[in-house]
Write an enzyme that holds these catalytic residues in place. Structure first.
Site, PDB file in Angstrom:
ATOM      1  CB  ALA A  70       9.577  -3.105  -8.647  1.00 20.22           C
ATOM      2  CD  GLU A 118      11.362  -9.231  -4.265  1.00 20.16           C
ATOM      3  OE1 GLU A 118      11.015  -8.219  -4.912  1.00 20.16           O
ATOM      4  OE2 GLU A 118      12.079 -10.122  -4.746  1.00 20.16           O
ATOM      5  CD  GLU A 138       7.547 -10.199  -7.793  1.00 22.60           C
ATOM      6  OE1 GLU A 138       6.797 -11.091  -7.336  1.00 22.60           O
ATOM      7  OE2 GLU A 138       8.243  -9.464  -7.074  1.00 22.60           O
TER       8      GLU A 138
HETATM    9  C1  HXC Z   1       3.532   1.530 -10.221  1.00 20.14           C
HETATM   10  C2  HXC Z   1       1.590   1.399  -9.029  1.00 20.14           C
HETATM   11  C3  HXC Z   1       1.966   0.144  -8.502  1.00 20.14           C
HETATM   12  C4  HXC Z   1       3.238  -0.383  -8.878  1.00 20.14           C
HETATM   13  C5  HXC Z   1       0.033   0.640  -7.727  1.00 20.14           C
HETATM   14  N1  HXC Z   1       0.390   1.652  -8.506  1.00 20.14           N
HETATM   15  N2  HXC Z   1       0.985  -0.293  -7.688  1.00 20.14           N
HETATM   16  N3  HXC Z   1       2.367   2.079  -9.876  1.00 20.14           N
HETATM   17  N4  HXC Z   1       3.978   0.349  -9.746  1.00 20.14           N
HETATM   18  N5  HXC Z   1       3.716  -1.525  -8.401  1.00 20.14           N
HETATM   19  C6  HXC Z   1      -0.383   2.864  -8.817  1.00 20.14           C
HETATM   20  C7  HXC Z   1      -1.545   2.581  -9.763  1.00 20.14           C
HETATM   21  O1  HXC Z   1      -1.095   2.557 -11.084  1.00 20.14           O
HETATM   22  C8  HXC Z   1      -2.448   3.745  -9.465  1.00 20.14           C
HETATM   23  O2  HXC Z   1      -1.958   4.900 -10.123  1.00 20.14           O
HETATM   24  C9  HXC Z   1      -2.265   3.980  -7.979  1.00 20.14           C
HETATM   25  O3  HXC Z   1      -1.001   3.373  -7.646  1.00 20.14           O
HETATM   26  C10 HXC Z   1      -3.334   3.344  -7.137  1.00 20.14           C
HETATM   27  O4  HXC Z   1      -3.420   1.968  -7.472  1.00 20.14           O
HETATM   28  P1  HXC Z   1      -4.780   1.252  -7.921  1.00 20.14           P
HETATM   29  O5  HXC Z   1      -4.394   0.075  -8.722  1.00 20.14           O
HETATM   30  O6  HXC Z   1      -5.711   2.237  -8.520  1.00 20.14           O
HETATM   31  O7  HXC Z   1      -5.354   0.814  -6.501  1.00 20.14           O
HETATM   32  P2  HXC Z   1      -6.269  -0.475  -6.193  1.00 20.14           P
HETATM   33  O8  HXC Z   1      -7.319  -0.634  -7.238  1.00 20.14           O
HETATM   34  O9  HXC Z   1      -6.692  -0.302  -4.773  1.00 20.14           O
HETATM   35  O10 HXC Z   1      -5.296  -1.732  -6.295  1.00 20.14           O
HETATM   36  C11 HXC Z   1      -4.203  -1.862  -5.399  1.00 20.14           C
HETATM   37  C12 HXC Z   1      -3.242  -2.982  -5.897  1.00 20.14           C
HETATM   38  C13 HXC Z   1      -2.875  -2.696  -7.369  1.00 20.14           C
HETATM   39  C14 HXC Z   1      -3.962  -4.343  -5.790  1.00 20.14           C
HETATM   40  C15 HXC Z   1      -2.035  -2.991  -4.984  1.00 20.14           C
HETATM   41  O11 HXC Z   1      -2.393  -1.362  -7.453  1.00 20.14           O
HETATM   42  C16 HXC Z   1      -1.814  -3.593  -7.886  1.00 20.14           C
HETATM   43  O12 HXC Z   1      -2.064  -4.746  -8.239  1.00 20.14           O
HETATM   44  N6  HXC Z   1      -0.565  -3.075  -7.982  1.00 20.14           N
HETATM   45  C17 HXC Z   1       0.549  -3.815  -8.537  1.00 20.14           C
HETATM   46  C18 HXC Z   1       1.042  -4.848  -7.582  1.00 20.14           C
HETATM   47  C19 HXC Z   1       2.192  -5.668  -8.184  1.00 20.14           C
HETATM   48  O13 HXC Z   1       2.003  -6.371  -9.182  1.00 20.14           O
HETATM   49  N7  HXC Z   1       3.375  -5.571  -7.591  1.00 20.14           N
HETATM   50  C20 HXC Z   1       4.546  -6.300  -8.054  1.00 20.14           C
HETATM   51  C21 HXC Z   1       5.297  -5.443  -9.026  1.00 20.14           C
HETATM   52  S1  HXC Z   1       6.684  -6.295  -9.708  1.00 20.14           S
HETATM   53  P3  HXC Z   1      -2.870   5.746 -11.154  1.00 20.14           P
HETATM   54  O14 HXC Z   1      -1.924   6.792 -11.632  1.00 20.14           O
HETATM   55  O15 HXC Z   1      -3.336   4.808 -12.176  1.00 20.14           O
HETATM   56  O16 HXC Z   1      -3.955   6.258 -10.257  1.00 20.14           O
HETATM   57  C22 HXC Z   1       7.859  -6.230  -8.548  1.00 20.14           C
HETATM   58  C23 HXC Z   1       9.207  -6.776  -8.954  1.00 20.14           C
HETATM   59  C24 HXC Z   1      10.256  -6.606  -7.852  1.00 20.14           C
HETATM   60  O17 HXC Z   1       7.660  -5.791  -7.471  1.00 20.14           O
HETATM   61  C25 HXC Z   1      11.660  -6.906  -8.375  1.00 20.14           C
HETATM   62  C26 HXC Z   1      12.216  -5.869  -9.271  1.00 20.14           C
HETATM   63  C27 HXC Z   1      13.662  -6.083  -9.611  1.00 20.14           C
END
Ligand code: HXC
Length: 265
Positions: A70, A118, A138
């Site tokens: 998300a 998911e 999460e």
């Molecule tokens: C918003 C995101 C994002 C996310 C990545 N980006 N994931 N933006 N939401 N979930 C953005 C980064 O901010 C960045 O933007 C660009 O995408 C590239 O990501 P990087 O982090 O620079 O890439 P990298 O170093 O290769 O790392 C990849 C990654 C990391 C390991 C996937 O991005 C990461 O950990 N993302 C979050 C993963 C996560 O926690 N997902 C769960 C979310 S909670 P900028 O602008 O900075 O370049 C969820 C809840 C679901 O899903 C239920 C809801 C109701």
């Protein structure tokens, strides 16, 4: 209809939905879920007679990510009420995938984390490239899964393994994902994966589309039921399918030693 965050293409009766926000690794913003909701509802309405597609693929734009979760930035300003609605909207989309009259394959390239994992789990099954990475991270953000991950991961891989994955928030590589039954096949490249998914869906739909739809419905319904309730749903559906054209054609063709011509009715 045109969407800003999704691409939808149909080729040889197979539809491909691509989540297209590569700058945010295809993260699911409210806009993505609203557009997906509109697309899935329209598809469901217009595809009753399979005039659009006989199978669907869900994938992510470019190679690095299927869906990295998300949209975390969007969630930083949400109230509890807005967050609940966001979860419900995403969940509605997972249920829509499960209620479509066609099989849906998630083709996972790169990251399928949080909401990405998911969405993949709400498809009928999952293919992955060798770079595919799954997980429910999460808790690392102080959150819990909200698009069905607390429910579907347990049902797919067993509750205790699902807890271990969810509490640690760790990455699950594609080999492990296959071992635990989350992924059914691994491919070298995204192109190879998409081609295989299209071929599989086309071949499968030479079987009775009506029977596949019924199998999908009964299997998904049974997921929420006790064994005796599930068997009851199965027996009813087994009886009802004897009124279908496809059943009559399929069994008759076998007896007449020819290939069946299914209409999906
Ligand atoms: C918003 C995101 C994002 C996310 C990545 N980006 N994931 N933006 N939401 N979930 C953005 C980064 O901010 C960045 O933007 C660009 O995408 C590239 O990501 P990087 O982090 O620079 O890439 P990298 O170093 O290769 O790392 C990849 C990654 C990391 C390991 C996937 O991005 C990461 O950990 N993302 C979050 C993963 C996560 O926690 N997902 C769960 C979310 S909670 P900028 O602008 O900075 O370049 C969820 C809840 C679901 O899903 C239920 C809801 C109701």
């Amino acid at each position: 209809t045109n969407y800003e965050t999704l691409l939808f293409e149909v080729e040889n009766e197979i539809g491909v939905i691509t989540v297209n926000r590569p700058k945010a690794l295809n993260a699911l913003s409210e806009q993505v879920h609203s557009e997906l909701n509109a697309l899935l509802k329209e598809f469901k309405n217009l595809n009753k007679d399979y005039s659009i597609a006989k199978g669907l693929i869900l994938t992510g734009a470019e190679d690095k990510a299927f869906i990295a979760g998300a949209d975390i930035k969007g969630m930083t300003t949400m109230t509890a009420e807005q967050a609940e609605s966001f979860a419900r909207l995403g969940q509605e989309n997972t249920l829509l995938f499960e209620s479509l009259n066609v099989p849906v394959i998630a083709c996972v390239n790169g990251y399928a984390l949080g909401g990405g994992c998911e969405m993949a789990m709400s498809c009928d099954f999952i293919y992955g490239t060798k770079t595919a990475v799954f997980g429910q991270p999460e808790v690392k953000l102080g959150l819990i899964p909200g698009f069905g991950g607390t429910q579907r991961l347990s049902k797919l891989v067993g509750r205790n393994r699902a807890k271990e994955i969810t509490y640690s928030g760790r990455n699950v590589g594609v080999e492990e994902a296959k071992e635990i039954g989350l992924v059914v096949a691994i491919f070298e490249t995204k192109d190879e994966m998409l081609e295989s998914a299209k071929t599989y869906l086309s071949k499968m739909m030479r079987n009775s589309p009506h029977a596949i739809l019924e199998a999908k419905r009964v299997m998904n319904e049974g997921n929420d039921l006790t064994i005796s309730e599930g068997l009851n749903v199965e027996a009813k559906a087994f009886g009802a399918i004897f009124n279908s054209d496809d059943m009559k054609e399929g069994t008759k063709a076998f007896v007449e030693k020819r290939k069946p011509v299914f209409t999906g009715k």
